[in-house]
Design a protein around this motif. Structure first.
Motif, PDB file in Angstrom:
ATOM      1  N   LEU A  37      79.609  -7.078 -52.563  1.00  0.00           N
ATOM      2  CA  LEU A  37      80.629  -8.006 -53.062  1.00  0.00           C
ATOM      3  C   LEU A  37      80.550  -8.207 -54.571  1.00  0.00           C
ATOM      4  O   LEU A  37      81.428  -8.842 -55.152  1.00  0.00           O
ATOM      5  N   VAL A  38      79.515  -7.677 -55.187  1.00  0.00           N
ATOM      6  CA  VAL A  38      79.359  -7.843 -56.633  1.00  0.00           C
ATOM      7  C   VAL A  38      80.376  -6.964 -57.343  1.00  0.00           C
ATOM      8  O   VAL A  38      80.467  -5.760 -57.100  1.00  0.00           O
ATOM      9  N   GLN A  39      81.162  -7.574 -58.224  1.00  0.00           N
ATOM     10  CA  GLN A  39      82.171  -6.821 -58.958  1.00  0.00           C
ATOM     11  C   GLN A  39      81.497  -5.917 -59.982  1.00  0.00           C
ATOM     12  O   GLN A  39      80.711  -6.372 -60.809  1.00  0.00           O
ATOM     13  N   ASP A  73      74.905 -10.159 -50.214  1.00  0.00           N
ATOM     14  CA  ASP A  73      75.645  -8.914 -50.022  1.00  0.00           C
ATOM     15  C   ASP A  73      75.995  -8.302 -51.378  1.00  0.00           C
ATOM     16  O   ASP A  73      76.898  -8.765 -52.068  1.00  0.00           O
ATOM     17  N   THR A  74      75.279  -7.264 -51.764  1.00  0.00           N
ATOM     18  CA  THR A  74      75.505  -6.648 -53.080  1.00  0.00           C
ATOM     19  C   THR A  74      76.837  -5.908 -53.165  1.00  0.00           C
ATOM     20  O   THR A  74      77.324  -5.631 -54.254  1.00  0.00           O
ATOM     21  N   ARG A 126      76.387 -15.094 -47.880  1.00  0.00           N
ATOM     22  CA  ARG A 126      76.858 -13.708 -47.902  1.00  0.00           C
ATOM     23  C   ARG A 126      77.105 -13.249 -49.333  1.00  0.00           C
ATOM     24  O   ARG A 126      76.762 -12.133 -49.708  1.00  0.00           O
ATOM     25  N   GLU A 127      77.699 -14.117 -50.147  1.00  0.00           N
ATOM     26  CA  GLU A 127      77.919 -13.770 -51.548  1.00  0.00           C
ATOM     27  C   GLU A 127      76.596 -13.650 -52.301  1.00  0.00           C
ATOM     28  O   GLU A 127      76.490 -12.895 -53.267  1.00  0.00           O
ATOM     29  N   TRP A 128      75.587 -14.377 -51.836  1.00  0.00           N
ATOM     30  CA  TRP A 128      74.280 -14.376 -52.491  1.00  0.00           C
ATOM     31  C   TRP A 128      73.486 -13.119 -52.164  1.00  0.00           C
ATOM     32  O   TRP A 128      72.712 -12.623 -52.973  1.00  0.00           O
ATOM     33  N   GLN A 179      79.345 -18.420 -46.059  1.00  0.00           N
ATOM     34  CA  GLN A 179      80.055 -17.569 -47.008  1.00  0.00           C
ATOM     35  C   GLN A 179      79.274 -17.427 -48.307  1.00  0.00           C
ATOM     36  O   GLN A 179      79.187 -16.342 -48.890  1.00  0.00           O
ATOM     37  N   LYS A 180      78.672 -18.530 -48.768  1.00  0.00           N
ATOM     38  CA  LYS A 180      77.898 -18.483 -50.007  1.00  0.00           C
ATOM     39  C   LYS A 180      76.641 -17.621 -49.847  1.00  0.00           C
ATOM     40  O   LYS A 180      76.260 -16.912 -50.775  1.00  0.00           O
TER      41      LYS A 180
END
Length: 283
Positions: free
Chosen positions: A139-141, A136-137, A132-134, A129-130
């Motif tokens: 997911l960037v707010q 996957d752009t 993917r957060e690192w 998951q981390k």
């Protein structure tokens, strides 16, 4: 005749360093398809990760670096917590040489060679998951400004346009096609007055020849005057109908509608392919 050559004593120009020279100055050389470290205290390694699908190739490391510091450097590439990773050392064939390099040891203690790989094993249960957060752009707010907040700002493009329109400095064409058309339902009236049903014409683009079959307004299209044309060839888009309403009749794909500024009337007879065959003579 004698010719004299005058030589000016100028200092030699310093050659521009090539990429090979720069690499040599940094202690890097190439052996075949692989980079080699030209300094004994440095080693060139590849980096891989247990979760990441991509790695880092040919990263130069100081052999005197401690494994704990190396974990921190690996963290900057993959985003893994340096306290929750294990570093393995693999040889050029992918075989594990050291299963778990200890934090207090220096990298040179394990005798790594150029072209070997340091594999990072992430022990964090939420590693996927981390990662993917690192990576996957999506997911960037992203910051989104409301229209109310935008209107509170000074010197915005919107306010500048409103000011120019209020002062009459913006021509209708600059307001956008839909807005200009809505404000001028009689557009192209002068051009349409010069066109009569039955005229031969040439339609832009494509210099398509045809006969004028309709001149007037078409509510189904944008406001203003339109010209319906029956083309000599099937280069049209309809059979004389616009949005289901017939304005003239012709074969399918022989009809079309254009604004009067795209229609030129005149002596444009139907083209004959044999008119251009000037070389056809008697045999």
């Amino acid at each position: 005749q004698l010719q004299f050559l005058y030589l000016i004593d100028t200092p030699p120009r310093k050659p521009t360093p090539t990429m090979s020279q720069l690499a040599y100055d940094l202690g890097i050389c190439r052996a075949g398809d692989q980079l080699k470290s030209g300094v004994d205290s440095w080693v060139i390694l590849h980096l891989s990760h247990s979760v990441h699908t991509t790695g880092v190739l040919e990263k130069r490391f100081d052999k005197h670096i401690r494994i704990s510091e190396m974990k921190w450097k690996v963290q900057t590439h993959f985003g893994s917590d340096s306290a929750l990773v294990i570093l393995q050392l693999k040889n050029a064939q992918g075989q594990v040489v050291v299963d778990n390099m200890e934090d207090d040891k220096m990298l040179g203690f394990y005798s790594p060679q150029d072209g070997w790989m340091v594999h990072c094993i992430d022990l964090d249960p939420n590693a996927k998951q981390k990662v993917r957060e690192w990576t996957d752009t999506s997911l960037v707010q992203k910051y989104m400004m409301t229209d109310e907040d935008y209107d509170k700002r000074d010197n915005t493009v919107r306010k500048q346009k409103e000011k120019m329109r209020a002062e009459g400095k913006v021509p209708p064409a600059a307001m956008g096609m839909a807005e200009a058309a809505a404000k001028d339902p009689e557009r192209f009236a002068d051009e349409a007055a010069k066109i009569t049903v039955g005229d031969r014409c040439l339609v832009f683009p494509g210099d398509r020849r045809g006969t004028v079959r309709y001149v007037g307004k078409i509510p189904q299209l944008q406001p203003g005057f339109w010209v319906g044309v029956e083309f000599d060839e099937p280069v049209g888009k309809n059979n004389g109908s616009a949005k289901g309403k017939a304005y003239f009749e012709c074969r399918a794909n022989y009809g079309g509608f254009a604004t009067p500024d795209k229609v030129t009337v005149g002596d444009f007879p139907p083209e004959d392919l044999f008119d251009e065959d000037e070389d056809l003579g008697e045999l």
